[in-house]
Write a protein that holds these residues in place. Structure first.
Motif, PDB file in Angstrom:
ATOM      1  N   LEU A 262      49.343  26.796  20.750  1.00  0.00           N
ATOM      2  CA  LEU A 262      49.545  25.384  21.254  1.00  0.00           C
ATOM      3  C   LEU A 262      50.018  24.393  20.337  1.00  0.00           C
ATOM      4  O   LEU A 262      50.427  23.148  20.687  1.00  0.00           O
TER       5      LEU A 262
ATOM      6  N   PHE B 249      56.193  24.537  21.376  1.00  0.00           N
ATOM      7  CA  PHE B 249      56.670  24.214  22.685  1.00  0.00           C
ATOM      8  C   PHE B 249      56.350  25.551  23.751  1.00  0.00           C
ATOM      9  O   PHE B 249      55.634  25.482  25.012  1.00  0.00           O
TER      10      PHE B 249
ATOM     11  N   LEU C  53      52.525  26.150  24.560  1.00  0.00           N
ATOM     12  CA  LEU C  53      52.260  24.861  25.281  1.00  0.00           C
ATOM     13  C   LEU C  53      52.919  25.343  26.682  1.00  0.00           C
ATOM     14  O   LEU C  53      51.749  25.280  27.846  1.00  0.00           O
ATOM     15  N   ARG C  54      53.789  25.745  26.971  1.00  0.00           N
ATOM     16  CA  ARG C  54      54.323  26.148  28.324  1.00  0.00           C
ATOM     17  C   ARG C  54      53.628  27.220  28.813  1.00  0.00           C
ATOM     18  O   ARG C  54      53.085  27.122  30.190  1.00  0.00           O
TER      19      ARG C  54
ATOM     20  N   LYS D 189      50.791  28.279  28.089  1.00  0.00           N
ATOM     21  CA  LYS D 189      49.240  27.858  28.528  1.00  0.00           C
ATOM     22  C   LYS D 189      49.259  27.298  29.875  1.00  0.00           C
ATOM     23  O   LYS D 189      48.232  27.562  30.462  1.00  0.00           O
ATOM     24  N   ALA D 190      50.043  26.280  29.844  1.00  0.00           N
ATOM     25  CA  ALA D 190      50.125  25.539  31.346  1.00  0.00           C
ATOM     26  C   ALA D 190      50.470  26.258  32.326  1.00  0.00           C
ATOM     27  O   ALA D 190      49.784  26.524  33.377  1.00  0.00           O
TER      28      ALA D 190
ATOM     29  N   TYR E 247      46.116  20.955  30.647  1.00  0.00           N
ATOM     30  CA  TYR E 247      47.260  21.284  29.654  1.00  0.00           C
ATOM     31  C   TYR E 247      48.569  21.172  30.595  1.00  0.00           C
ATOM     32  O   TYR E 247      49.651  21.138  29.789  1.00  0.00           O
TER      33      TYR E 247
ATOM     34  N   TYR F 233      51.549  19.405  28.656  1.00  0.00           N
ATOM     35  CA  TYR F 233      53.043  20.407  28.601  1.00  0.00           C
ATOM     36  C   TYR F 233      53.911  19.402  29.219  1.00  0.00           C
ATOM     37  O   TYR F 233      55.234  19.191  28.579  1.00  0.00           O
TER      38      TYR F 233
ATOM     39  N   GLU G  80      55.653  17.088  26.533  1.00  0.00           N
ATOM     40  CA  GLU G  80      56.460  17.846  25.614  1.00  0.00           C
ATOM     41  C   GLU G  80      57.611  18.159  26.488  1.00  0.00           C
ATOM     42  O   GLU G  80      58.654  18.330  25.617  1.00  0.00           O
ATOM     43  N   ARG G  81      57.566  18.606  27.655  1.00  0.00           N
ATOM     44  CA  ARG G  81      58.745  18.934  28.220  1.00  0.00           C
ATOM     45  C   ARG G  81      59.786  17.927  28.426  1.00  0.00           C
ATOM     46  O   ARG G  81      60.969  18.006  28.403  1.00  0.00           O
TER      47      ARG G  81
ATOM     48  N   TYR H 187      61.757  18.047  25.260  1.00  0.00           N
ATOM     49  CA  TYR H 187      62.522  19.136  24.784  1.00  0.00           C
ATOM     50  C   TYR H 187      63.881  18.846  24.909  1.00  0.00           C
ATOM     51  O   TYR H 187      64.405  18.709  26.215  1.00  0.00           O
TER      52      TYR H 187
ATOM     53  N   PHE I 176      58.760  24.872  34.718  1.00  0.00           N
ATOM     54  CA  PHE I 176      59.008  26.031  33.543  1.00  0.00           C
ATOM     55  C   PHE I 176      60.169  26.508  33.683  1.00  0.00           C
ATOM     56  O   PHE I 176      60.693  26.967  34.492  1.00  0.00           O
TER      57      PHE I 176
END
Length: 308
Positions: free
Chosen positions: A138, A141, A144-145, A147-148, A199, A203, A206-207, A210, A219
């Motif tokens: 985690l 990136f 995290l992606r 995981k989500a 999560y 994410y 963070e997305r 990015y 995604f």
């Protein structure tokens, strides 16, 4: 055709002969052809004997039991025409049983034939799902992606194609739900569980930052492009190895596990059918078979003196 079976005016639970005697009187009062009557009697006798062999009371007959019986005929290599005829015969019998108050509610057997025998899906236990969903890094990136993505798949039971095509406009995180579209229309609304939502929100933040994020897709791969099914399969395999899961899982394993765990915990199978987007209840019924097989195995291992 033998119509001389002793007639009775009562039904002893599980008494096939008593029930068939009354049923024969019923169909003799109808304008069926002799061939139809003979087919109904033969088909219904076999079905009721199947019910009796499973030690199931008449009042417990439901659509899932009918599906299992028809699939059993398919496994015996019975012709599709024979299976279709059996379904018609059983429909008539169940209508009679409902009128006589032998079953409390009408049984919905309006599903498609021919029936395809589906392979038993590979599924994970709740503990195995926990292992699989706790192997992502985690701090990155990608982690995290992933995981989500995996949490959402297990929380909503979506198909791989639905997951990889999910748009930011197909989600309402405030209302904790996603919309799965078909032909550019919203067709299914599925709630998001708390853990997946947690999560997913992390994410999505963070997305936004990015640098290669130029897509409306929720995604995407590290180049900013749409993820492929092969790419998703590779990451599933990678995480299953890290979690030391020896089962031969695939891209549908989390979806299958989602359905199994819902039904195991008391979810109505027709509700699960709608969530999964199955057109036919028979596609969902395979999960009930898996659960029943688990229970049989557990009973055997806990009861038989030489099972362990």
């Amino acid at each position: 055709m033998n119509n001389n079976i002793k007639q009775v005016n009562y039904f002893e639970r599980g008494d096939v002969m008593a029930l068939m005697a009354e049923y024969i009187k019923y169909i003799n009062s109808k304008s069926f052809t002799n061939n139809t009557k003979e087919a109904y009697i033969s088909d219904c006798n076999m079905f009721l004997n199947y019910v009796q062999e499973l030690n199931i009371e008449f009042y417990d007959i439901d659509n899932i039991l009918v599906i299992k019986y028809l699939n059993n005929l398919k496994m015996q290599k019975k012709a599709n025409s024979t299976i279709t005829r059996n379904l018609s015969s059983i429909n008539n019998l169940l209508g009679f049983m409902y009128k006589k108050k032998i079953i409390k509610e009408p049984v919905n057997t309006e599903f498609e034939v021919p029936i395809k025998v589906r392979p038993v899906p590979v599924t994970l236990t709740v503990e195995e799902v926990d292992l699989l969903l706790n192997t992502q890094d985690l701090t990155t990136f990608k982690g995290l992606r992933d995981k989500a993505m995996l949490e959402l798949m297990y929380a909503c039971g979506v198909k791989v194609s639905e997951l990889l095509s999910l748009s930011i406009y197909d989600m309402d995180l405030d209302r904790r739900q996603i919309f799965l579209r078909k032909n550019n229309r919203k067709t299914r609304v599925i709630p998001i569980g708390k853990i997946a939502l947690k999560y997913l929100k992390v994410y999505m933040k963070e997305r936004e930052n990015y640098q290669k994020n130029t897509s409306d897709l929720v995604f995407f791969n590290l180049k900013g492009n749409k993820l492929t099914r092969q790419g998703f399969w590779k990451l599933i395999k990678e995480y299953s190895r890290e979690a030391n899961i020896e089962k031969n899982i695939n891209t549908y394993t989390l979806r299958h596990s989602f359905a199994i765990h819902l039904i195991e915990n008391g979810a109505d199978i027709t509700a699960v059918q709608r969530i999964l987007g199955h057109k036919n209840l028979m596609a969902t019924a395979i999960y009930k078979d898996v659960i029943d097989n688990y229970k049989i195995k557990e009973v055997y291992e806990n009861s038989h003196p030489r099972a362990k």
